[in-house]
Scaffold this motif. Structure first.
Motif, PDB file in Angstrom:
ATOM      1  N   ASP A   1      -9.966   4.879   9.255  1.00  8.73           N
ATOM      2  CA  ASP A   1      -9.035   3.804   9.547  1.00  8.73           C
ATOM      3  C   ASP A   1      -7.745   4.020   8.771  1.00  8.73           C
ATOM      4  OD1 ASP A   1      -9.944   3.399   7.040  1.00  8.73           O
ATOM      5  OD2 ASP A   1     -10.889   1.451   7.425  1.00  8.73           O
ATOM      6  N   VAL A   2      -6.953   2.961   8.649  1.00  8.82           N
ATOM      7  CA  VAL A   2      -5.651   3.094   7.998  1.00  8.82           C
ATOM      8  C   VAL A   2      -5.815   3.374   6.509  1.00  8.82           C
ATOM      9  CG1 VAL A   2      -3.472   1.917   7.518  1.00  8.82           C
ATOM     10  CG2 VAL A   2      -4.611   1.587   9.718  1.00  8.82           C
ATOM     11  N   ASP A   3      -6.776   2.709   5.872  1.00 11.68           N
ATOM     12  CA  ASP A   3      -6.955   2.864   4.426  1.00 11.68           C
ATOM     13  C   ASP A   3      -7.750   4.108   4.067  1.00 11.68           C
ATOM     14  OD1 ASP A   3      -5.576   0.502   4.034  1.00 11.68           O
ATOM     15  OD2 ASP A   3      -7.385  -0.714   4.219  1.00 11.68           O
ATOM     16  N   GLU A   4      -8.746   4.450   4.869  1.00 18.35           N
ATOM     17  CA  GLU A   4      -9.611   5.588   4.579  1.00 18.35           C
ATOM     18  C   GLU A   4      -9.562   6.549   5.764  1.00 18.35           C
ATOM     19  OE1 GLU A   4     -13.453   4.098   3.745  1.00 18.35           O
ATOM     20  OE2 GLU A   4     -12.867   3.086   1.883  1.00 18.35           O
ATOM     21  N   LYS A   5      -8.768   7.580   5.635  1.00 20.08           N
ATOM     22  CA  LYS A   5      -8.609   8.550   6.700  1.00 20.08           C
ATOM     23  C   LYS A   5      -9.559   9.712   6.495  1.00 20.08           C
ATOM     24  CE  LYS A   5      -3.759   7.456   7.602  1.00 20.08           C
ATOM     25  NZ  LYS A   5      -2.392   7.991   7.782  1.00 20.08           N
ATOM     26  N   SER A   6      -9.845  10.406   7.587  1.00 16.25           N
ATOM     27  CA  SER A   6     -10.719  11.566   7.505  1.00 16.25           C
ATOM     28  C   SER A   6      -9.978  12.727   6.848  1.00 16.25           C
ATOM     29  CB  SER A   6     -11.209  11.956   8.895  1.00 16.25           C
ATOM     30  OG  SER A   6     -10.119  12.374   9.703  1.00 16.25           O
ATOM     31  N   ILE A   7     -10.721  13.804   6.591  1.00 14.15           N
ATOM     32  CA  ILE A   7     -10.122  14.956   5.921  1.00 14.15           C
ATOM     33  C   ILE A   7      -9.050  15.586   6.799  1.00 14.15           C
ATOM     34  CG2 ILE A   7     -10.618  17.220   4.928  1.00 14.15           C
ATOM     35  CD1 ILE A   7     -13.374  16.254   4.231  1.00 14.15           C
TER      36      ILE A   7
END
Length: 647
Positions: A375-381
């Motif tokens: 999501d906006v706060d926790e993006k994938s690698i």
């Protein structure tokens, strides 16, 4: 005698016996000679959030690698309700870190710290208070000669023989991407995400609790005379050590999947709706036939509906449906320590071990959580890498994307690096679908309204029916507008993606020449050891800024005198005429970290910090941009300052 001369044989000489006597100590497994006082070879210390690596400079691998249950460097300043609690937590963390440091020198390396220089490999996001704590322990408690703090990303490039590249550090607590150009880190472009080893461990634990099976020890099965059926996995057997063993020895990363999770979720949602409707109809028919079972039927229906709408379990079941379609791995049976109650009843021996049955799709697809879109706060690698490429100046993108180095313990999963390159190329090559534009109601053609003349004509001709109001013109068909693409400026970099330490590079017809020349050309070091190898090389070359013990003590004395002057000035300002003769320095608040003498450490004025370090000597000065001549995303490689570029 033979007519042909024979080859003379060499007898063991005194030099050979002398060399055997002068071999290294059994504590040193290498063939290098160490200096008598231990000053030339530096101690290389890589304190990770989960694993520490320690050894001597000039060697190809660390002397010891050990786990750390609770890292003292992971200091959370937000914990604690008051300043007193935070200060107490800092003191406990410092005590734990001091014990680890002493065990490194006296238990693992077996060397005297008073005659050694230390290289500490630091993370770019390591707090300044944690670095000051390490330096204070090394100088005041262990009394080392000097300490050098070096960035792990720069040392990783040094280990692979490069000066420019994009370093991706996939550790236990977070994944960090930092571009480096000509050995100058672009800290303004640094990005991080919590999708790392800890997130993989928690996801693996959830999958095992829901989908794995457990067989109790055979001794308990025979004693109870019960069949050894599989049951749900008890939570107490999934310890951190067992999860670490499963993650490092059993799991691997599979190939990329063409099917997305959203399609599976839509299908499962439709199936759940149909099942809920069917169960509702069955409950209604049972209500008409038997009035006594109304409460039971409604309760079962409510429980089924609530279970289907539980987000974590429904999401995991959707993942299992998707992963099972794209998995070919076999199941694994692992002997584990049973729970405490079963262990006491089973006794000891080979029959006292339980069996954990791990499905093959969990082994292959558990690491998909690292590549799924966040999501906006926790993006994938992959999204973090794309964000870094967008922030990099456009004239450096091609060179940096073709020199990617992946480090960290999570990157040691088999198949992780090839999958990361495939996902990165796919993300750069795939364009977002067009979004349909909503028709504008103001653009419709207005028809003629029903006027008074029309009404009179209708009244005159009574036999004829009144005319209906003409229908409005049908709106024009929906048009598609080009979607917003945040990565449009880097779409052309897909053919140039290359990972230097990729063990199995896969070249296609679209791969550029620079990507073919760089992919897989780095030395075959383990990704988790690359920063330590770079620190060993830096210690051999004697590079890096050192903080000597004399400078540290001098800084402490200066800071001590400065704090005393501030305290006296504060007391003089707050003193009243009644107590002017007695000026007692007030006690400092507990929120400020203090030493044994009551003074705060000079970390914020002495330890190097990249957030406030100016450009190095000889760096070109930043030129002020002209009006409208510099793009907003162009910045200098040094400290994020804008460089004037003529258009």
């Amino acid at each position: 005698m033979s007519a042909y001369p024979t080859t003379p044989t060499r007898t063991p000489s005194a030099s050979t016996h002398r060399a055997e006597l002068l071999q290294n100590s059994p504590h040193y497994t290498t063939t290098r000679k160490h200096s008598l006082y231990g000053i030339e070879d530096r101690i290389v210390l890589d304190p990770g959030s989960r694993i520490w690596k320690v050894g001597f400079s000039g060697e190809g691998r660390p002397r010891d690698v050990f786990y750390v249950t609770s890292s003292a460097l992971a200091i959370d300043v937000g914990k604690g309700k008051s300043a007193v609690e935070r200060a107490e937590m800092d003191r406990v963390a410092e005590q734990e870190l001091q014990e680890k440091m002493r065990s490194v020198f006296f238990d693992y390396l077996l060397t005297d710290p008073k005659t050694r220089k230390v290289i500490v490999i630091e993370h770019p996001l390591l707090s300044l208070s944690a670095k000051d704590m390490m330096a204070r322990i090394l100088f005041q408690n262990l009394q080392v000669l000097s300490v050098s703090f070096m960035s792990s990303h720069i040392l990783s490039l040094l280990a692979v023989g490069r000066m420019t590249g994009l370093v991706i550090d996939c550790g236990h607590s977070e994944t960090t991407a930092l571009p480096i150009y000509s050995s100058r880190p672009l800290f303004a472009c640094l990005k991080s995400t919590p999708y790392a080893g800890s997130r993989l461990t928690s996801h693996l634990r959830s999958l095992l609790l829901l989908f794995a099976s457990y067989n109790p020890p055979p001794a308990i099965v025979r004693a109870a005379a019960m069949p050894g059926n599989n049951s749900r996995v008890p939570e107490e057997i999934l310890t951190e050590a067992l999860l670490e063993q499963i993650q490092t020895k059993i799991c691997f990363v599979g190939n990329k999947m063409e099917e997305s999770l959203s399609q599976i979720q839509e299908t499962l949602q439709a199936d759940d709706n149909m099942s809920v409707d069917d169960s509702a109809s069955v409950a209604e028919s049972e209500t008409q036939s038997q009035s006594t079972s109304v409460a039971g039927a409604s309760a079962s229906l409510h429980s089924a509906a609530s279970a289907s709408h539980t987000h974590p379990e429904s999401h995991l079941r959707a993942l299992s449906t998707l992963y099972q379609r794209h998995s070919s791995a076999s199941d694994v049976r692992l002997k584990v320590v049973p729970p405490a109650a079963q262990a006491v009843a089973a006794g000891s021996g080979a029959s006292a071990r339980g069996t954990l049955i791990i499905p093959g799709w969990i082994r292959e697809r558990a690491a998909e959580v690292l590549f799924d879109g966040g999501d906006v706060d926790e993006k994938s690698i992959v999204e973090v890498i794309l964000d870094v490429l967008v922030k990099i100046p456009m004239d450096l993108r091609k060179e940096l994307v073709s020199s990617i180095v992946v480090t960290g313990g999570t990157a040691m999963l088999p198949g992780f690096i090839p999958r990361l390159q495939a996902e990165l190329v796919k993300a750069l090559s795939t364009h977002p679908p067009p979004t349909p534009s909503r028709p504008n109601p103001m653009s419709r053609k207005r028809t003629r309204s029903f006027t008074e003349e029309d009404e009179e004509d209708v009244r005159a001709s009574t036999p004829t029916p009144a005319p209906k109001r003409p229908a409005r013109a049908t709106p024009s068909p929906t048009k598609t507008r080009p979607p917003y693409d945040p990565f449009l400026c880097i779409r052309s970099l897909a053919p140039h993606v290359a990972i230097l330490n990729n063990p199995s590079p896969n070249h296609t017809s679209m791969t550029s020449g620079i990507a073919r020349a760089n992919a897989g050309k780095a030395p075959a070091f383990a990704p988790a050891l690359i920063p330590w190898v770079g620190g060993s090389l830096a210690g051999s070359l004697k590079i890096g800024e050192e903080i000597t013990r004399e400078k540290w003590e001098e800084a402490y004395l200066n800071e001590h005198e400065h704090q005393l002057e501030q305290q006296l000035e504060l007391v003089e300002q707050q003193a009243t005429p009644m107590d002017e003769d007695i000026l007692t320095p007030p006690r400092r608040p507990a929120a400020i970290p203090t030493t044994d003498s009551g003074m705060r450490p000079p970390a914020f004025t002495f330890i190097p910090d990249w957030t406030r370090t100016p450009l190095a000597s000889g760096a070109p000065p930043a030129v002020g941009p002209a009006a409208g001549s510099v793009p907003p995303n162009v910045m200098s490689p040094g400290g994020g300052q804008t460089v004037g570029i003529s258009v």
